[in-house]
Design a protein around this motif. Structure first.
Motif, PDB file in Angstrom:
ATOM      1  N   ARG A 223       0.844  -1.209   0.000  1.00 17.42           N
ATOM      2  CA  ARG A 223       0.000   0.000   0.000  1.00 17.42           C
ATOM      3  C   ARG A 223       0.873   1.251   0.000  1.00 17.42           C
ATOM      4  O   ARG A 223       0.607   2.208  -0.728  1.00 17.42           O
ATOM      5  N   GLU A 224       1.934   1.241   0.803  1.00 16.28           N
ATOM      6  CA  GLU A 224       2.853   2.375   0.854  1.00 16.28           C
ATOM      7  C   GLU A 224       3.550   2.583  -0.489  1.00 16.28           C
ATOM      8  O   GLU A 224       3.677   3.714  -0.965  1.00 16.28           O
ATOM      9  N   ALA A 225       3.978   1.483  -1.126  1.00 18.34           N
ATOM     10  CA  ALA A 225       4.631   1.580  -2.437  1.00 18.34           C
ATOM     11  C   ALA A 225       3.668   2.115  -3.493  1.00 18.34           C
ATOM     12  O   ALA A 225       4.045   2.939  -4.334  1.00 18.34           O
TER      13      ALA A 225
ATOM     14  N   PHE B  98       3.798   0.846 -13.395  1.00 24.58           N
ATOM     15  CA  PHE B  98       2.701   0.473 -12.500  1.00 24.58           C
ATOM     16  C   PHE B  98       2.794  -0.997 -12.107  1.00 24.58           C
ATOM     17  O   PHE B  98       2.679  -1.346 -10.935  1.00 24.58           O
ATOM     18  N   LEU B  99       3.001  -1.877 -13.099  1.00 28.43           N
ATOM     19  CA  LEU B  99       3.059  -3.313 -12.815  1.00 28.43           C
ATOM     20  C   LEU B  99       4.235  -3.668 -11.915  1.00 28.43           C
ATOM     21  O   LEU B  99       4.152  -4.629 -11.135  1.00 28.43           O
ATOM     22  N   ALA B 100       5.317  -2.912 -11.996  1.00 24.06           N
ATOM     23  CA  ALA B 100       6.459  -3.157 -11.111  1.00 24.06           C
ATOM     24  C   ALA B 100       6.057  -2.954  -9.653  1.00 24.06           C
ATOM     25  O   ALA B 100       6.623  -3.586  -8.761  1.00 24.06           O
ATOM     26  N   VAL B 101       5.056  -2.109  -9.405  1.00 26.17           N
ATOM     27  CA  VAL B 101       4.569  -1.863  -8.048  1.00 26.17           C
ATOM     28  C   VAL B 101       3.374  -2.768  -7.731  1.00 26.17           C
ATOM     29  O   VAL B 101       3.295  -3.342  -6.643  1.00 26.17           O
ATOM     30  N   ALA B 102       2.439  -2.907  -8.671  1.00 30.88           N
ATOM     31  CA  ALA B 102       1.194  -3.642  -8.425  1.00 30.88           C
ATOM     32  C   ALA B 102       1.404  -5.150  -8.352  1.00 30.88           C
ATOM     33  O   ALA B 102       0.664  -5.844  -7.675  1.00 30.88           O
ATOM     34  N   GLY B 103       2.370  -5.670  -9.089  1.00 33.14           N
ATOM     35  CA  GLY B 103       2.598  -7.111  -9.089  1.00 33.14           C
ATOM     36  C   GLY B 103       2.107  -7.754 -10.371  1.00 33.14           C
ATOM     37  O   GLY B 103       1.786  -7.089 -11.354  1.00 33.14           O
ATOM     38  N   ASP B 104       2.052  -9.081 -10.335  1.00 32.06           N
ATOM     39  CA  ASP B 104       1.691  -9.859 -11.516  1.00 32.06           C
ATOM     40  C   ASP B 104       0.274  -9.547 -11.981  1.00 32.06           C
ATOM     41  O   ASP B 104      -0.631  -9.358 -11.169  1.00 32.06           O
ATOM     42  N   GLY B 105       0.095  -9.522 -13.286  1.00 21.83           N
ATOM     43  CA  GLY B 105      -1.203  -9.272 -13.881  1.00 21.83           C
ATOM     44  C   GLY B 105      -1.038  -8.529 -15.193  1.00 21.83           C
ATOM     45  O   GLY B 105       0.057  -8.484 -15.766  1.00 21.83           O
ATOM     46  N   GLU B 106      -2.128  -7.966 -15.678  1.00 19.09           N
ATOM     47  CA  GLU B 106      -2.134  -7.220 -16.932  1.00 19.09           C
ATOM     48  C   GLU B 106      -2.654  -5.813 -16.690  1.00 19.09           C
ATOM     49  O   GLU B 106      -3.576  -5.614 -15.905  1.00 19.09           O
ATOM     50  N   CYS B 107      -2.085  -4.880 -17.396  1.00 17.99           N
ATOM     51  CA  CYS B 107      -2.564  -3.506 -17.392  1.00 17.99           C
ATOM     52  C   CYS B 107      -3.004  -3.210 -18.827  1.00 17.99           C
ATOM     53  O   CYS B 107      -2.179  -3.160 -19.735  1.00 17.99           O
TER      54      CYS B 107
END
Length: 119
Positions: A23-25, A97-106
């Protein structure tokens, strides 16, 4: 140019519950995007099965489909309205964004400005 992005988390590795560090990241990421002039608005979603509904229109009839959605393989974790100078900049923003959010698709769509025809 405006871009609308949705985040589809990988259900195998990302269960929608952020740790305090995550959340902080994410807050730091959004603060940086605001200072760059990229972030217009956005937010995360609560689970569809508990807090949402699917409204479908088919052959002129509308119906509401309530959860649970056992057959759903993808769920949308959040959205953002963004401002970038080019498609390449939007792709770079999605990668950051994905580097912070994690695995998935944007998935990122450029938003049309003003009225357009199908030509």
């Amino acid at each position: 140019m405006k871009y609308f992005s949705v985040f589809l988390p990988d259900p195998k590795t990302n269960h929608g519950q952020q740790t305090p560090d995550q959340r902080e990241a994410m807050n730091a990421f959004v603060t940086d995007a605001v200072s760059r002039g990229e972030f217009i608005s956005g937010g995360g979603f609560l689970p569809l099965a508990q807090h949402g509904a699917v409204v479908r229109r088919e052959n002129g009839a509308t119906r509401v489909i309530d959860g649970p959605y056992a057959e759903a393989k993808e769920w949308v974790g959040g959205f953002a309205m963004l401002e970038y100078a080019s498609r390449e900049a939007a792709v770079d923003g999605a990668q950051r964004f994905l580097a912070v959010a994690g695995d998935g698709e944007c998935i990122t769509y450029q938003v049309m400005d003003g009225p357009h025809s199908n030509g």
